[in-house]
Design a protein around this motif. Structure first.
Motif, short mmCIF file in Angstrom:
data_model
loop_
_atom_site.label_atom_id
_atom_site.label_comp_id
_atom_site.label_asym_id
_atom_site.label_seq_id
_atom_site.Cartn_x
_atom_site.Cartn_y
_atom_site.Cartn_z
N LEU A 77 0.83 -1.20 0.00
CA LEU A 77 0.00 0.00 0.00
C LEU A 77 0.86 1.26 0.00
O LEU A 77 2.05 1.22 0.34
CB LEU A 77 -0.92 -0.01 1.22
N GLY A 78 0.25 2.37 -0.34
CA GLY A 78 0.96 3.63 -0.43
C GLY A 78 1.58 4.11 0.86
O GLY A 78 2.54 4.88 0.86
N ASN A 79 1.06 3.64 2.00
CA ASN A 79 1.61 4.05 3.29
C ASN A 79 2.75 3.15 3.75
O ASN A 79 3.26 3.29 4.86
CB ASN A 79 0.51 4.09 4.36
N GLY A 80 3.13 2.17 2.91
CA GLY A 80 4.22 1.27 3.25
C GLY A 80 3.80 -0.05 3.84
O GLY A 80 4.62 -0.96 4.00
N TRP A 81 2.53 -0.22 4.17
CA TRP A 81 2.05 -1.50 4.70
C TRP A 81 2.10 -2.56 3.60
O TRP A 81 1.80 -2.28 2.44
CB TRP A 81 0.63 -1.38 5.21
N VAL A 82 2.43 -3.79 3.99
CA VAL A 82 2.51 -4.89 3.03
C VAL A 82 1.67 -6.04 3.56
O VAL A 82 1.82 -6.46 4.71
CB VAL A 82 3.97 -5.34 2.82
N TYR A 83 0.79 -6.57 2.70
CA TYR A 83 -0.08 -7.70 3.03
C TYR A 83 0.25 -8.82 2.06
O TYR A 83 0.25 -8.61 0.84
CB TYR A 83 -1.54 -7.27 2.90
N VAL A 84 0.52 -10.02 2.59
CA VAL A 84 0.85 -11.17 1.75
C VAL A 84 -0.21 -12.25 1.94
O VAL A 84 -0.45 -12.70 3.07
CB VAL A 84 2.25 -11.73 2.08
N ASP A 99 -14.81 -0.36 -21.60
CA ASP A 99 -14.94 1.09 -21.61
C ASP A 99 -13.82 1.79 -20.84
O ASP A 99 -13.48 2.92 -21.14
CB ASP A 99 -16.30 1.53 -21.07
N ASP A 100 -13.24 1.12 -19.84
CA ASP A 100 -12.14 1.75 -19.11
C ASP A 100 -10.88 0.87 -19.07
O ASP A 100 -9.89 1.25 -18.46
CB ASP A 100 -12.56 2.18 -17.71
N GLY A 101 -10.92 -0.30 -19.71
CA GLY A 101 -9.73 -1.14 -19.83
C GLY A 101 -9.24 -1.72 -18.51
O GLY A 101 -8.04 -1.81 -18.28
N THR A 102 -10.19 -2.12 -17.65
CA THR A 102 -9.80 -2.68 -16.35
C THR A 102 -10.52 -3.99 -16.08
O THR A 102 -11.50 -4.33 -16.75
CB THR A 102 -10.13 -1.71 -15.19
N ILE A 103 -10.01 -4.70 -15.07
CA ILE A 103 -10.63 -5.93 -14.59
C ILE A 103 -10.61 -5.88 -13.07
O ILE A 103 -9.57 -5.59 -12.47
CB ILE A 103 -9.84 -7.18 -15.04
N ASP A 104 -11.75 -6.15 -12.43
CA ASP A 104 -11.81 -6.22 -10.97
C ASP A 104 -11.56 -7.66 -10.56
O ASP A 104 -12.32 -8.56 -10.93
CB ASP A 104 -13.18 -5.77 -10.44
N PHE A 105 -10.50 -7.87 -9.78
CA PHE A 105 -10.16 -9.20 -9.29
C PHE A 105 -10.37 -9.27 -7.78
O PHE A 105 -10.11 -8.30 -7.07
CB PHE A 105 -8.70 -9.55 -9.56
N ARG A 106 -10.78 -10.44 -7.30
CA ARG A 106 -10.82 -10.73 -5.87
C ARG A 106 -10.14 -12.08 -5.66
O ARG A 106 -10.59 -13.09 -6.19
CB ARG A 106 -12.25 -10.79 -5.33
N TRP A 107 -9.04 -12.03 -4.93
CA TRP A 107 -8.33 -13.25 -4.55
C TRP A 107 -8.68 -13.56 -3.11
O TRP A 107 -8.73 -12.67 -2.26
CB TRP A 107 -6.82 -13.06 -4.62
N GLU A 108 -8.95 -14.82 -2.82
CA GLU A 108 -9.08 -15.29 -1.44
C GLU A 108 -8.05 -16.39 -1.28
O GLU A 108 -7.58 -16.97 -2.28
CB GLU A 108 -10.49 -15.81 -1.16
N GLY A 109 -7.66 -16.65 -0.03
CA GLY A 109 -6.61 -17.64 0.18
C GLY A 109 -6.63 -18.25 1.55
O GLY A 109 -7.53 -17.99 2.36
N THR A 110 -5.62 -19.06 1.82
CA THR A 110 -5.58 -19.80 3.07
C THR A 110 -5.03 -18.97 4.22
O THR A 110 -5.42 -19.18 5.37
CB THR A 110 -4.71 -21.07 2.92
N LYS A 111 -4.14 -18.01 3.93
CA LYS A 111 -3.54 -17.24 5.00
C LYS A 111 -3.13 -15.87 4.51
O LYS A 111 -2.43 -15.74 3.51
CB LYS A 111 -2.31 -17.97 5.55
N GLY A 112 -3.58 -14.82 5.20
CA GLY A 112 -3.16 -13.47 4.90
C GLY A 112 -2.37 -12.92 6.09
O GLY A 112 -2.81 -13.07 7.23
N VAL A 113 -1.22 -12.33 5.81
CA VAL A 113 -0.33 -11.86 6.88
C VAL A 113 0.13 -10.44 6.57
O VAL A 113 0.55 -10.15 5.45
CB VAL A 113 0.91 -12.79 7.00
N TRP A 114 0.07 -9.58 7.57
CA TRP A 114 0.65 -8.23 7.46
C TRP A 114 2.11 -8.33 7.80
O TRP A 114 2.49 -8.95 8.78
CB TRP A 114 -0.05 -7.28 8.43
N GLN A 115 2.95 -7.73 6.97
CA GLN A 115 4.39 -7.74 7.23
C GLN A 115 4.89 -6.37 7.55
O GLN A 115 4.34 -5.39 7.23
CB GLN A 115 5.15 -8.29 6.04
#
Length: 115
Positions: A77-84, A99-115
């Motif tokens: 993130l822009g504030n320096g936080w990192v999520y893995v 129309d705007d050349g984008t794709i909305d993605f949502r990833w879910e997973g087994t473990k999310g960790v803030w570093q």
């Protein structure tokens, strides 16, 4: 002195950087609490996730992203936080928006960790 709290966001999926427009959403917690009675609560485990609007670059490896079932998604993130997010896979039904050349993605997973 001012502190940067927002700005450019970087997303990598299995080491491949994707270009992001707008915001990225990541959870602050891996559980949801609900009060049962005053002083008593229950907890529910929640999946880790990363939501991002990605530029539909002609070189974007769509087949690889859609087929992955054990990816690592890193959001800086822009504030320096990192999520893995590990063990990640795409959920819902992403669609390319011409129309705007984008794709909305949502990833879910087994473990999310803030570093």
């Amino acid at each position: 002195m001012g502190k940067k709290v927002a700005g450019t966001v970087y997303i990598k999926v299995d080491g491949t950087q994707v270009t992001v427009t707008g915001g990225v959403e990541v959870p602050l917690s891996d559980r949801k609490r609900e009060t049962v009675a005053p002083g008593y609560f229950k907890e529910e485990d929640l999946p880790g996730y990363v939501v991002a609007t990605v530029v539909a670059d002609p070189d974007l490896p769509i087949a690889q992203l859609m087929a992955a079932t054990d990816a690592t998604v890193t959001a800086e993130l822009g504030n320096g936080w990192v999520y893995v997010l590990s063990g990640a896979y795409i959920v819902e039904e992403p669609a390319a928006k011409g129309d705007d050349g984008t794709i909305d993605f949502r990833w879910e997973g087994t473990k999310g960790v803030w570093q």
